[in-house]
Design a protein around this motif. Structure first.
Motif, PDB file in Angstrom:
ATOM      1  N   ASN A 245       0.603  -1.156  -0.068  1.00  0.00           N
ATOM      2  CA  ASN A 245       0.038  -0.056   0.149  1.00  0.00           C
ATOM      3  C   ASN A 245       0.929   1.091   0.105  1.00  0.00           C
ATOM      4  N   ILE A 246       0.389   2.254  -0.522  1.00  0.00           N
ATOM      5  CA  ILE A 246       0.969   3.677  -0.238  1.00  0.00           C
ATOM      6  C   ILE A 246       0.074   4.744   0.077  1.00  0.00           C
ATOM      7  N   SER A 247       0.473   5.305   1.023  1.00  0.00           N
ATOM      8  CA  SER A 247      -0.446   6.338   1.540  1.00  0.00           C
ATOM      9  C   SER A 247       0.222   7.556   1.563  1.00  0.00           C
ATOM     10  N   TYR A 248      -0.253   8.918   1.685  1.00  0.00           N
ATOM     11  CA  TYR A 248       0.419  10.100   1.504  1.00  0.00           C
ATOM     12  C   TYR A 248      -0.257  11.238   2.467  1.00  0.00           C
ATOM     13  N   GLU A 249       0.698  12.233   2.598  1.00  0.00           N
ATOM     14  CA  GLU A 249      -0.041  13.396   3.144  1.00  0.00           C
ATOM     15  C   GLU A 249       0.299  14.748   2.285  1.00  0.00           C
ATOM     16  N   LEU A 250      -0.879  15.415   1.693  1.00  0.00           N
ATOM     17  CA  LEU A 250      -0.294  16.572   1.055  1.00  0.00           C
ATOM     18  C   LEU A 250       0.278  17.658   1.707  1.00  0.00           C
ATOM     19  N   CYS A 251       1.116  18.390   1.412  1.00  0.00           N
ATOM     20  CA  CYS A 251       1.780  19.481   2.118  1.00  0.00           C
ATOM     21  C   CYS A 251       1.805  20.620   1.472  1.00  0.00           C
ATOM     22  N   GLY A 252       1.323  20.935   0.403  1.00  0.00           N
ATOM     23  CA  GLY A 252       1.199  22.193  -0.301  1.00  0.00           C
ATOM     24  C   GLY A 252       2.343  22.948  -0.962  1.00  0.00           C
ATOM     25  N   ASN A 253       3.592  22.616  -0.358  1.00  0.00           N
ATOM     26  CA  ASN A 253       5.037  23.220  -0.893  1.00  0.00           C
ATOM     27  C   ASN A 253       5.899  22.153  -0.504  1.00  0.00           C
ATOM     28  N   GLU A 254       7.066  22.356  -1.119  1.00  0.00           N
ATOM     29  CA  GLU A 254       8.278  21.725  -0.840  1.00  0.00           C
ATOM     30  C   GLU A 254       8.952  21.850   0.517  1.00  0.00           C
ATOM     31  N   LEU A 255       8.835  23.191   1.167  1.00  0.00           N
ATOM     32  CA  LEU A 255       9.596  23.175   2.325  1.00  0.00           C
ATOM     33  C   LEU A 255       8.636  22.567   3.625  1.00  0.00           C
ATOM     34  N   ILE A 256       7.334  22.593   3.583  1.00  0.00           N
ATOM     35  CA  ILE A 256       6.574  21.696   4.498  1.00  0.00           C
ATOM     36  C   ILE A 256       6.895  20.254   4.153  1.00  0.00           C
ATOM     37  N   ALA A 257       6.741  19.832   2.962  1.00  0.00           N
ATOM     38  CA  ALA A 257       6.963  18.561   2.794  1.00  0.00           C
ATOM     39  C   ALA A 257       8.489  17.986   3.284  1.00  0.00           C
ATOM     40  N   LEU A 258       9.543  18.758   3.048  1.00  0.00           N
ATOM     41  CA  LEU A 258      10.774  18.492   3.828  1.00  0.00           C
ATOM     42  C   LEU A 258      10.906  18.409   5.343  1.00  0.00           C
ATOM     43  N   LEU A 259      10.075  19.241   5.761  1.00  0.00           N
ATOM     44  CA  LEU A 259      10.053  19.339   7.237  1.00  0.00           C
ATOM     45  C   LEU A 259       9.207  18.061   7.751  1.00  0.00           C
ATOM     46  N   HIS A 260       8.159  17.882   7.083  1.00  0.00           N
ATOM     47  CA  HIS A 260       7.102  16.716   7.599  1.00  0.00           C
ATOM     48  C   HIS A 260       8.148  15.279   7.353  1.00  0.00           C
ATOM     49  N   GLU A 261       8.785  15.124   6.211  1.00  0.00           N
ATOM     50  CA  GLU A 261       9.540  13.964   5.896  1.00  0.00           C
ATOM     51  C   GLU A 261      10.361  13.883   7.145  1.00  0.00           C
ATOM     52  N   SER A 262      11.216  14.832   7.591  1.00  0.00           N
ATOM     53  CA  SER A 262      12.016  14.720   8.532  1.00  0.00           C
ATOM     54  C   SER A 262      11.436  14.416   9.941  1.00  0.00           C
ATOM     55  N   TYR A 263      10.239  14.821  10.281  1.00  0.00           N
ATOM     56  CA  TYR A 263       9.404  14.476  11.333  1.00  0.00           C
ATOM     57  C   TYR A 263       9.045  12.844  11.184  1.00  0.00           C
ATOM     58  N   ALA A 264       8.596  12.529  10.071  1.00  0.00           N
ATOM     59  CA  ALA A 264       8.091  11.213  10.039  1.00  0.00           C
ATOM     60  C   ALA A 264       8.810  10.092  10.152  1.00  0.00           C
ATOM     61  N   ILE A 265      10.232  10.322   9.507  1.00  0.00           N
ATOM     62  CA  ILE A 265      11.230   9.465   9.417  1.00  0.00           C
ATOM     63  C   ILE A 265      11.497   9.194  10.882  1.00  0.00           C
ATOM     64  N   LYS A 266      11.875  10.067  11.627  1.00  0.00           N
ATOM     65  CA  LYS A 266      12.186  10.077  13.183  1.00  0.00           C
ATOM     66  C   LYS A 266      11.022   9.333  13.782  1.00  0.00           C
ATOM     67  N   LYS A 267      10.053   9.732  13.391  1.00  0.00           N
ATOM     68  CA  LYS A 267       8.676   9.037  14.316  1.00  0.00           C
ATOM     69  C   LYS A 267       8.414   7.571  13.870  1.00  0.00           C
ATOM     70  N   HIS A 268       8.735   7.153  12.702  1.00  0.00           N
ATOM     71  CA  HIS A 268       8.148   5.561  12.261  1.00  0.00           C
ATOM     72  C   HIS A 268       9.545   4.849  12.099  1.00  0.00           C
ATOM     73  N   TRP A 269      10.599   5.468  12.034  1.00  0.00           N
ATOM     74  CA  TRP A 269      12.082   4.678  11.762  1.00  0.00           C
ATOM     75  C   TRP A 269      11.828   3.505  10.833  1.00  0.00           C
ATOM     76  N   ILE A 441      14.854  25.121   6.668  1.00  0.00           N
ATOM     77  CA  ILE A 441      14.274  26.389   6.824  1.00  0.00           C
ATOM     78  C   ILE A 441      15.024  27.681   6.131  1.00  0.00           C
ATOM     79  N   TYR A 442      16.251  27.531   6.479  1.00  0.00           N
ATOM     80  CA  TYR A 442      17.382  28.690   6.039  1.00  0.00           C
ATOM     81  C   TYR A 442      17.430  28.849   4.463  1.00  0.00           C
ATOM     82  N   ARG A 443      17.313  27.389   3.800  1.00  0.00           N
ATOM     83  CA  ARG A 443      17.305  27.544   2.304  1.00  0.00           C
ATOM     84  C   ARG A 443      16.211  28.269   1.783  1.00  0.00           C
ATOM     85  N   TYR A 444      14.934  28.536   2.711  1.00  0.00           N
ATOM     86  CA  TYR A 444      13.815  28.854   1.876  1.00  0.00           C
ATOM     87  C   TYR A 444      13.657  30.480   2.243  1.00  0.00           C
ATOM     88  N   LEU A 445      14.599  30.879   3.010  1.00  0.00           N
ATOM     89  CA  LEU A 445      14.288  32.555   3.336  1.00  0.00           C
ATOM     90  C   LEU A 445      14.824  33.167   2.284  1.00  0.00           C
TER      91      LEU A 445
END
Length: 455
Positions: A245-269, A441-445
């Protein structure tokens, strides 16, 4: 069009680094076998011991066998104008395509996967491995892990599929745009077709719903197409073979996608993620005030009840940061943790420190000097909101940073009026602050697609 049921044995699981050592092809017209072909192949290097143990094929057996280029024309003619069939077809097809490419020949065929077909025609079985299916349908295979034994077993299995294909699953799979043959064997095509072409985070899940891999993408569908491309590594092939199966979460933009990916990897390992599981910044510089009112610094791992003002990868890196601060801002080496002594620091004794460590400089004056030094350690000395596109029309995504600390991210309607920081927190998903997210975040300022508003 007749079927060519193919099975190969190889020196390993990665087509770009390994070679074929045996090929078997069974030509089947949907009712009967009309031709058979098999040959050992000399890979032109030693066969790994575990492969010989698994298949029974040894270096001595292939020593006098032809190289692939010697039989390529025969194999090509046999597969021409046939439907290429295999159990987990991308493995066998990928190796043969790589061998043909290596000798400068093209290889284009229609493909069918008996793993996917049996899942559709015979749903609800406990397992769809070749061994389990043979046992379930009483299909004999007296030469497992040899090419012809497995090819004949797959042929008998395909015959079962043809006889029971009431919904024309074979015809559907052969349609030009179906992508059936490229999908992981356990993944339903309907799941793939529902994948959006928008920015977000996606999750590869196994049959039990366990997260195998987390990724981010500007375009989720396009990125997953990249995962499904041929010539995968053994590690990637193993992962895809488990994806149900493949699930997903829409993030609207690449910045939030990067931040949420980092969070999800540490959460689900996830088993198949390597990067971002561990923070590369495991130490920090911590700020505290001593009993005399002087603000001091210390290097260490997590320290309860102390404020971490800067993250570093090691004690040595932290010590170098402190040395730079001492040299640039005339700080006391004892008060910033570079020297341990119950008396004045050595530098004061030789006239290179103005004596904060022995009370010659008032705490207020020294603390202002230290705070000035610390301002240069953070990428974000202020509080701000960074806006980007939302998941849907009329929405915007935001990232919140307060006093240099990343708080989290969320989404609000474009016409939503927010005045206080407390309101931002109401719409925000809290997230852990770390050096990795600071770098993201710094890359997107200053990026033209994002708007920064100071709070």
């Amino acid at each position: 069009m007749p079927y060519a049921i193919v099975d190969i044995e190889t020196t390993g699981g990665f087509a770009n680094k390994n070679r074929i050592i045996e090929v078997a092809i069974v030509i089947f017209d949907g009712k009967e076998v009309i031709e058979q072909y098999e040959t050992l192949i000399n890979p032109q290097y030693a066969i790994p011991a575990f492969i010989s143990g698994l298949t029974g094929i040894t270096d001595e057996m292939v020593a006098g066998a032809p190289a692939f280029e010697d039989v390529a024309d025969d194999i090509g003619k046999l597969l021409e104008d046939k439907i290429f069939v295999a159990h987990n077809v991308n493995f066998d097809h990928g190796f043969l395509k790589n061998e043909f490419n290596r000798i400068g020949k093209g290889f284009v065929v229609k493909k069918l996967c008996t793993v996917r077909l049996t899942r559709k025609v015979f749903p609800g079985l406990k397992s769809y491995s070749l061994g389990s299916l043979c046992e379930n349908f009483d299909i004999p295979n007296r030469a497992r892990h040899r090419a012809m034994g497995d090819a004949m077993a797959t042929t008998r299995l395909l015959k079962k599929v043809v006889e029971n294909d009431l919904n024309n699953e074979i015809g559907k799979a052969l349609k030009r745009n179906s992508r059936e043959a490229k999908l992981p064997p356990l993944l339903d095509r309907g799941v793939y077709l529902k994948l959006p072409q928008k920015p977000g985070v996606y999750y590869f899940l196994d049959e039990r719903g366990k997260v195998l891999y987390v990724g981010k993408a500007k375009n989720i569908r396009k990125r997953i197409d990249g995962h499904l491309a041929a010539d995968s590594s053994l590690r990637k092939s193993n992962m895809l073979s488990k994806v149900a199966n493949i699930s997903y979460e829409l993030c609207g933009n690449e910045l939030i996608a990067l931040l949420h990916e980092s969070y999800a990897i540490k959460k689900h390992w996830p088993e198949y993620n390597r990067a971002q599981k561990y923070s590369s910044f495991t130490y920090g510089l911590y700020l505290y005030e001593d009993h005399n009112g002087y603000k001091r610094l210390s290097i260490g791992r997590k320290m309860k009840n102390l404020e971490m003002v800067h993250m570093v990868r090691s004690q040595n890196e932290g010590r170098q940061v402190l040395i730079d601060l001492y040299q640039q801002f005339d700080l006391c080496p004892k008060l910033i943790g570079l020297q341990k002594t119950s008396h004045a620091c050595f530098n004061h004794q030789v006239g290179q420190c103005d004596g904060a460590c022995v009370g010659k400089i008032k705490p207020e004056e020294y603390n202002r000097r230290l705070e000035k030094a610390l301002e240069g350690l953070t990428e974000f000395a202020n509080s701000f909101v960074l806006y980007g596109r939302g998941r849907y029309e009329g929405e915007r995504g935001f990232v919140l940073v307060e006093r240099g600390t990343f708080q989290g991210y969320g989404f609000v309607d474009n016409d939503q009026q927010i005045i206080s920081s407390e309101e931002w927190h109401h719409y925000m998903q809290p997230a852990q602050d770390n050096k990795e997210v600071h770098a993201i975040i710094y890359r997107y300022l200053g990026h033209p697609e994002y708007q920064c508003i100071n709070l």
